[in-house]
Design a protein around this motif. Structure first.
Motif: not given
Length: 231
Positions: A142-170
């Motif tokens: 879009s035509n805007t006065l705001f230019k992209p800033a140098n924002l910190a790129q945080v790694k997005a969470p992956k699927v299937g690795v955020n379970n507390a224990l094996i077999g528990t709900p993520p």
């Protein structure tokens, strides 16, 4: 004699009134003190978790919807449409400033549906009550006065690795604020393929899934060490 009877009658009436008022006051004092609570549709769950039930009326429909493999949205596209992880998604299609505001965006994004013009399913907003969409969402290219800033790129969470224990709900790897409506992103044809749930009819999501306060990396937050296994 009549005057005396009148005075006696007056005293009797005053005494009866006193007894009546005292008895009413005494009975009121025996009642337990309480704060009246208005009837609410959320009385069966915590107010902080009420948002997960907002689209529960569509849960069975989501469960019965066939998967449209030709128009599935991928998780990489889901995150690509954001300046950084956790940022509001940008608007990937052309918009006219004069047509924005009020309920214009909600015509497509409140309940979703297939849009022939863009050959895609419209994502469902988790907060349709907030109608000033352009306050947070900006249009791409879009035509805007705001230019992209140098924002910190945080790694997005992956699927299937955020379970507390094996077999528990993520666990929930993102903040809950403004995302309380789980089914808007995790059910239906507009939901990214990798995070679309297999059981949208179970609308009480927070009963099994608990939020985590950090972005989940490749290492699960509850990984057991050797010393733990030996105990």
């Amino acid at each position: 004699m009549k005057k005396r009877l009148g005075i006696i009658s007056l005293f009797v009436l005053l005494f009866i009134a006193f007894i009546t008022i005292w008895n009413f006051s005494y009975q009121q004092g025996l009642e337990e003190g309480y704060i009246p609570v208005e009837e609410s549709t959320s009385k069966h769950y915590l107010p902080s978790e009420a948002g997960v039930f907002e689209r529960s009326e569509y849960a069975v429909e989501y469960s019965n919807m066939p998967v449209d493999k030709n128009h599935q949205r991928l998780l990489k596209d889901y995150y690509k449409n954001r300046a950084y992880h956790g940022a509001p998604p940008s608007i990937p299609h052309p918009v006219k400033e004069m047509n924005l505001g009020e309920n214009t965006c909600l015509q497509c994004h409140q309940n979703g549906g297939f849009v022939n013009k863009y050959d895609a399913y419209a994502p469902v907003t988790p907060h349709p009550e907030m109608i000033n969409c352009r306050q947070c969402h900006v249009a791409q290219n879009s035509n805007t006065l705001f230019k992209p800033a140098n924002l910190a790129q945080v790694k997005a969470p992956k699927v299937g690795v955020n379970n507390a224990l094996i077999g528990t709900p993520p666990m929930i790897p993102h903040q809950i604020q403004m995302r309380e409506n789980c089914l808007s992103c995790h059910a239906g044809p507009a939901a990214p393929k990798e995070i679309r749930v297999t059981h949208p009819e179970r609308v009480n999501c927070r009963q099994c899934h608990v939020p985590t306060d950090r972005v989940v990396s490749d290492i699960a937050p509850f990984t057991r060490t050797k010393s733990d296994n030996n105990e």
